[in-house]
Write an enzyme that holds these catalytic residues in place. Structure first.
Site, PDB file in Angstrom:
ATOM      1  CB  VAL A  45       5.950 -45.564 -11.253  1.00 25.07           C
ATOM      2  CG1 VAL A  45       6.032 -46.676 -10.214  1.00 25.07           C
ATOM      3  CG2 VAL A  45       4.530 -45.432 -11.778  1.00 25.07           C
ATOM      4  CD  GLU A  57       7.132 -37.279 -19.798  1.00 22.07           C
ATOM      5  OE1 GLU A  57       7.142 -36.044 -19.798  1.00 22.07           O
ATOM      6  OE2 GLU A  57       7.547 -37.968 -18.830  1.00 22.07           O
TER       7      GLU A  57
END
Length: 229
Positions: A45, A57
């Site tokens: 993001v 992650e």
């Protein structure tokens, strides 16, 4: 535990399709197998302030804990073409924290352990060792409970031992109001001086409550009582 890498990678590809990457145009998806058998996913993001961009992650680890916690067993990370990617340095540290050195990361020609990707990693055991050194070789909090330090509530109360009044207590996990775990984490030893019992409690959490002989309670933790100040 058997690892179906093809299914894990397919979940990573599906997560990649939800990525928000308008600046780099480099979507990333990741999927992790948890030790209880469920699969959690994450995607990158991005942000106009590049430094606050979240790697895939990061979302994976957030999803891990939002859906019940546990430990990651295996991880597959892919790019926009579905090709395997290696986690960046920061994310290898995340995987070490939440999967440990034995967590497997899909790679070619074989999956790699996290301790191969991040040798000599800094982790929870280093904090435990530091805490033990700070106490002259003996930690006031058992290593298995260090993750709870700063949480829960300690209740200090009087007791009798050989006909003498002493002070003891217990460290409680939580009230359960948030649906979290409840129950006693640790039983305290006994002391003749109440201040020693309070110090034992404050070494574990700032939330310490003194239960008087008549059953009334008094806040003796750090700072003002909850809801005040």
């Amino acid at each position: 535990m058997e690892i179906n890498w093809a299914e894990l990678r397919a979940a990573a590809v599906e997560a990649m399709r939800t990525a928000y990457a308008p600046y780099s145009n480099f979507p990333v998806g990741v999927a992790g197998l948890v030790d209880d058998g469920r699969v959690v996913v994450g995607c990158n993001v991005e942000n106009a302030s590049y430094g606050v961009t979240l790697c895939a992650e990061c979302g994976l680890v957030s999803s891990l804990h939002a859906t019940g916690g546990g430990r990651l067993v295996a991880v597959s990370c892919v790019d926009g073409d579905g090709q395997l990617l290696m986690p960046c340095g920061r994310c290898r540290q995340l995987l070490f924290e939440h999967g440990g050195p034995d967590c497997l990361v899909e790679a070619v020609p074989r999956p790699l352990r996290v301790d191969e990707l991040l040798p000599y990693a800094f982790g929870p055991n280093d904090l435990i060792a530091a805490a033990i050194r700070d106490q002259g070789g003996k930690s006031p909090v058992p290593p298995r409970l260090l993750r709870w330090r700063g949480r829960g509530t300690v209740f200090v109360h009087p007791d009798l031992a050989d006909g003498q009044r002493v002070w003891t207590g217990y460290w409680d996990q939580s009230t359960g109001a948030d649906g979290g775990e409840t129950g006693i984490l640790e039983e305290a030893p006994t002391w003749a001086d109440v201040d020693d019992a309070i110090a034992w409690g404050r070494a574990r959490t700032p939330r310490v409550v003194l239960v008087n002989e008549d059953g009334t309670m008094r806040w003796v933790g750090e700072g003002p009582p909850p809801g005040e100040g």
